[in-house]
Motif scaffolding. Structure first.
Motif, PDB file in Angstrom:
ATOM      1  N   ALA A  10       1.086  -1.122  -0.021  1.00 36.00           N
ATOM      2  CA  ALA A  10      -0.102   0.007   0.016  1.00 36.00           C
ATOM      3  C   ALA A  10       0.684   1.167  -0.001  1.00 36.00           C
ATOM      4  O   ALA A  10       1.691   1.480   0.790  1.00 36.00           O
ATOM      5  N   SER A  11       0.637   2.040  -0.951  1.00 39.19           N
ATOM      6  CA  SER A  11       1.619   3.257  -1.170  1.00 39.19           C
ATOM      7  C   SER A  11       0.699   4.534  -0.890  1.00 39.19           C
ATOM      8  O   SER A  11      -0.073   4.697  -1.736  1.00 39.19           O
ATOM      9  N   PRO A  12       1.596   5.518  -0.211  1.00 38.74           N
ATOM     10  CA  PRO A  12       0.846   6.728  -0.341  1.00 38.74           C
ATOM     11  C   PRO A  12       1.121   7.490  -1.536  1.00 38.74           C
ATOM     12  O   PRO A  12       1.986   6.930  -2.314  1.00 38.74           O
ATOM     13  N   GLU A  13       0.371   8.397  -2.021  1.00 33.27           N
ATOM     14  CA  GLU A  13       0.783   9.175  -3.405  1.00 33.27           C
ATOM     15  C   GLU A  13       1.729  10.483  -3.195  1.00 33.27           C
ATOM     16  O   GLU A  13       0.626  11.201  -2.272  1.00 33.27           O
ATOM     17  N   TYR A  14       2.740  10.760  -3.506  1.00 35.80           N
ATOM     18  CA  TYR A  14       3.306  11.897  -3.053  1.00 35.80           C
ATOM     19  C   TYR A  14       3.690  12.569  -4.313  1.00 35.80           C
ATOM     20  O   TYR A  14       4.327  11.950  -5.345  1.00 35.80           O
ATOM     21  N   ASN A  15       2.984  13.561  -4.662  1.00 34.68           N
ATOM     22  CA  ASN A  15       3.217  14.563  -6.116  1.00 34.68           C
ATOM     23  C   ASN A  15       3.020  13.517  -6.938  1.00 34.68           C
ATOM     24  O   ASN A  15       3.938  13.535  -7.803  1.00 34.68           O
ATOM     25  N   SER A  33       3.373  10.249  -7.280  1.00 33.07           N
ATOM     26  CA  SER A  33       4.237   9.238  -7.438  1.00 33.07           C
ATOM     27  C   SER A  33       4.359   8.335  -5.830  1.00 33.07           C
ATOM     28  O   SER A  33       3.665   8.856  -5.236  1.00 33.07           O
ATOM     29  N   TYR A  34       5.412   7.441  -6.162  1.00 34.14           N
ATOM     30  CA  TYR A  34       5.618   6.914  -4.893  1.00 34.14           C
ATOM     31  C   TYR A  34       6.519   7.568  -3.961  1.00 34.14           C
ATOM     32  O   TYR A  34       7.413   8.216  -4.371  1.00 34.14           O
ATOM     33  N   PRO A  35       6.421   7.549  -2.621  1.00 34.39           N
ATOM     34  CA  PRO A  35       7.555   8.355  -1.682  1.00 34.39           C
ATOM     35  C   PRO A  35       8.716   7.870  -1.751  1.00 34.39           C
ATOM     36  O   PRO A  35       8.965   6.414  -2.078  1.00 34.39           O
ATOM     37  N   ALA A  36       9.717   8.675  -1.494  1.00 38.02           N
ATOM     38  CA  ALA A  36      11.340   8.206  -1.538  1.00 38.02           C
ATOM     39  C   ALA A  36      11.329   7.018  -0.643  1.00 38.02           C
ATOM     40  O   ALA A  36      12.123   6.305  -0.762  1.00 38.02           O
ATOM     41  N   LEU A  37      10.708   7.044   0.518  1.00 38.01           N
ATOM     42  CA  LEU A  37      10.798   5.887   1.489  1.00 38.01           C
ATOM     43  C   LEU A  37      10.741   4.494   0.802  1.00 38.01           C
ATOM     44  O   LEU A  37      11.493   3.441   0.929  1.00 38.01           O
ATOM     45  N   LEU A  38       9.611   4.310  -0.020  1.00 39.48           N
ATOM     46  CA  LEU A  38       9.401   3.113  -0.672  1.00 39.48           C
ATOM     47  C   LEU A  38      10.590   2.772  -1.882  1.00 39.48           C
ATOM     48  O   LEU A  38      10.930   1.689  -1.843  1.00 39.48           O
ATOM     49  N   LYS A  39      10.713   3.626  -2.646  1.00 36.47           N
ATOM     50  CA  LYS A  39      11.550   3.666  -3.691  1.00 36.47           C
ATOM     51  C   LYS A  39      12.969   3.373  -3.170  1.00 36.47           C
ATOM     52  O   LYS A  39      13.578   2.412  -3.842  1.00 36.47           O
ATOM     53  N   ASN A  40      13.512   3.826  -2.263  1.00 31.14           N
ATOM     54  CA  ASN A  40      14.515   3.576  -1.536  1.00 31.14           C
ATOM     55  C   ASN A  40      14.575   2.120  -1.054  1.00 31.14           C
ATOM     56  O   ASN A  40      15.580   1.508  -1.369  1.00 31.14           O
ATOM     57  N   ALA A  41      13.564   1.739  -0.317  1.00 28.76           N
ATOM     58  CA  ALA A  41      13.665   0.228   0.049  1.00 28.76           C
ATOM     59  C   ALA A  41      13.740  -0.801  -1.140  1.00 28.76           C
ATOM     60  O   ALA A  41      14.353  -1.675  -0.977  1.00 28.76           O
ATOM     61  N   ILE A  42      12.950  -0.437  -2.076  1.00 29.62           N
ATOM     62  CA  ILE A  42      12.901  -1.091  -3.180  1.00 29.62           C
ATOM     63  C   ILE A  42      14.244  -1.195  -4.078  1.00 29.62           C
ATOM     64  O   ILE A  42      14.814  -2.263  -4.444  1.00 29.62           O
ATOM     65  N   ASP A  43      15.068  -0.124  -4.105  1.00 27.09           N
ATOM     66  CA  ASP A  43      16.261  -0.099  -4.734  1.00 27.09           C
ATOM     67  C   ASP A  43      17.274  -0.832  -3.943  1.00 27.09           C
ATOM     68  O   ASP A  43      17.957  -1.593  -4.460  1.00 27.09           O
ATOM     69  N   TRP A  44      17.049  -0.558  -2.595  1.00 26.28           N
ATOM     70  CA  TRP A  44      18.266  -1.415  -1.707  1.00 26.28           C
ATOM     71  C   TRP A  44      18.013  -2.907  -2.016  1.00 26.28           C
ATOM     72  O   TRP A  44      18.802  -3.840  -2.276  1.00 26.28           O
ATOM     73  N   ALA A  45      16.829  -3.398  -2.116  1.00 26.65           N
ATOM     74  CA  ALA A  45      16.475  -4.705  -2.205  1.00 26.65           C
ATOM     75  C   ALA A  45      16.802  -5.135  -3.379  1.00 26.65           C
ATOM     76  O   ALA A  45      16.700  -6.367  -3.795  1.00 26.65           O
ATOM     77  N   LEU A 102      -8.917  11.387  -5.424  1.00 28.90           N
ATOM     78  CA  LEU A 102      -8.548  10.164  -6.320  1.00 28.90           C
ATOM     79  C   LEU A 102      -8.042   9.046  -5.753  1.00 28.90           C
ATOM     80  O   LEU A 102      -7.691   7.947  -6.362  1.00 28.90           O
ATOM     81  N   GLY A 103      -7.746   9.251  -4.126  1.00 30.55           N
ATOM     82  CA  GLY A 103      -7.311   7.946  -3.277  1.00 30.55           C
ATOM     83  C   GLY A 103      -5.937   7.593  -3.828  1.00 30.55           C
ATOM     84  O   GLY A 103      -5.440   6.360  -3.350  1.00 30.55           O
ATOM     85  N   GLY A 104      -5.039   8.401  -4.447  1.00 30.67           N
ATOM     86  CA  GLY A 104      -3.772   7.886  -4.946  1.00 30.67           C
ATOM     87  C   GLY A 104      -3.681   6.815  -5.975  1.00 30.67           C
ATOM     88  O   GLY A 104      -2.706   6.004  -6.316  1.00 30.67           O
ATOM     89  N   MET A 105      -4.921   7.071  -7.045  1.00 34.97           N
ATOM     90  CA  MET A 105      -4.908   6.146  -8.165  1.00 34.97           C
ATOM     91  C   MET A 105      -3.429   6.480  -9.101  1.00 34.97           C
ATOM     92  O   MET A 105      -3.136   5.614 -10.008  1.00 34.97           O
ATOM     93  N   ARG A 106      -2.808   7.704  -9.060  1.00 38.58           N
ATOM     94  CA  ARG A 106      -1.790   8.002  -9.917  1.00 38.58           C
ATOM     95  C   ARG A 106      -0.564   7.202  -9.543  1.00 38.58           C
ATOM     96  O   ARG A 106       0.092   6.799 -10.416  1.00 38.58           O
ATOM     97  N   VAL A 107      -0.254   6.963  -8.403  1.00 34.83           N
ATOM     98  CA  VAL A 107       0.689   6.350  -7.766  1.00 34.83           C
ATOM     99  C   VAL A 107       0.772   4.829  -8.097  1.00 34.83           C
ATOM    100  O   VAL A 107       1.890   4.127  -8.452  1.00 34.83           O
TER     101      VAL A 107
END
Ligand SMILES: Cc1cc2nc3c(=O)[nH]c(=O)nc-3n(C[C@H](O)[C@H](O)[C@H](O)COP(=O)(O)O)c2cc1C
Length: 190
Positions: A78-83, A85-97, A125-130
């Motif tokens: 479950a991802s928040p929508e930040y601007n 897109s996905y938050p840096a927190l999630l992308k960073n974790a995905i990148d490390w892994a 919109l409920g975050g549909m763009r992320v």
């Protein structure tokens, strides 16, 4: 047994996305999966920097998160929508892994795995763009994202004071997403 890892791309106390992933996780459990719910707050990682990776290796928490992904057959995210897109927190974790340690296969955390994705927001919109970009990201690292997905709009109106989702229709939709994810992961595992 099919193993599903569930987490939100938010470490905010009272996170809406934690609330919805918990419901989807319940749906996966009811479908017979073994579900592990984690909080990314327990897997704090530095912002990825290739020089630091070369010098210090993979941080312990990043390795632990990656090993969790590796040891599960599917994910509920479950991802928040930040601007949009996905938050840096999630992308960073995905990148490390996505980084390979000795003895691992390339993208072992992601390849051959199944994901069910969802978002929640107090907005309309409920975050549909992320979900568009999260789907693309996960597919590009080798995880099959199931066609069903849920963006829960005005989520703050669908919860009780303890931060749990109480709206029956929303619960049904999220549980169904969890169930479909678990069933697809089980089929792929066969
Ligand atoms: C930097 C930033 C950008 C945001 N951009 C969006 C957005 O594009 N769309 C949206 O629906 N909400 C946006 N929000 C509001 C989030 O949906 C809100 O903070 C939400 O509570 C985050 O999810 P969480 O409750 O799981 O932490 C944004 C919030 C932040 C902090």
């Amino acid at each position: 047994m099919t193993k599903i890892l569930a987490f939100a791309g938010s470490t905010r106390k009272g996170s809406y996305n934690h609330a919805i992933v918990n419901v989807a996780a319940q749906g996966a459990r009811e479908a017979g999966a073994e579900v592990t719910i984690i909080d990314l707050a327990d897997y704090q990682m530095p912002l990825f920097n290739e020089d630091e990776e070369a010098e210090f290796g993979m941080p312990e928490k990043a390795q632990a998160f990656k090993e969790l992904l590796i040891s599960h057959d599917g994910f509920l995210i479950a991802s928040p929508e930040y601007n949009s897109s996905y938050p840096a927190l999630l992308k960073n974790a995905i990148d490390w892994a996505s980084r390979m340690s000795e003895g691992e296969k390339p993208l072992e955390a992601y390849r051959g795995k199944v994901a069910g994705i969802m978002a929640a927001s107090a907005g309309g919109l409920g975050g549909m763009r992320v979900l568009v970009v999260l789907r693309m990201l996960l597919e590009n690292v080798g995880t099959m994202v199931i066609p069903n997905q849920k963006a829960i709009a005005k989520v703050n109106t669908l919860m009780n004071d303890s931060g749990e989702i109480t709206d029956e229709k929303t619960i049904k939709q999220l549980k169904n997403l969890g169930k479909e994810t678990a069933e697809t992961a089980a089929k792929l595992k066969q």
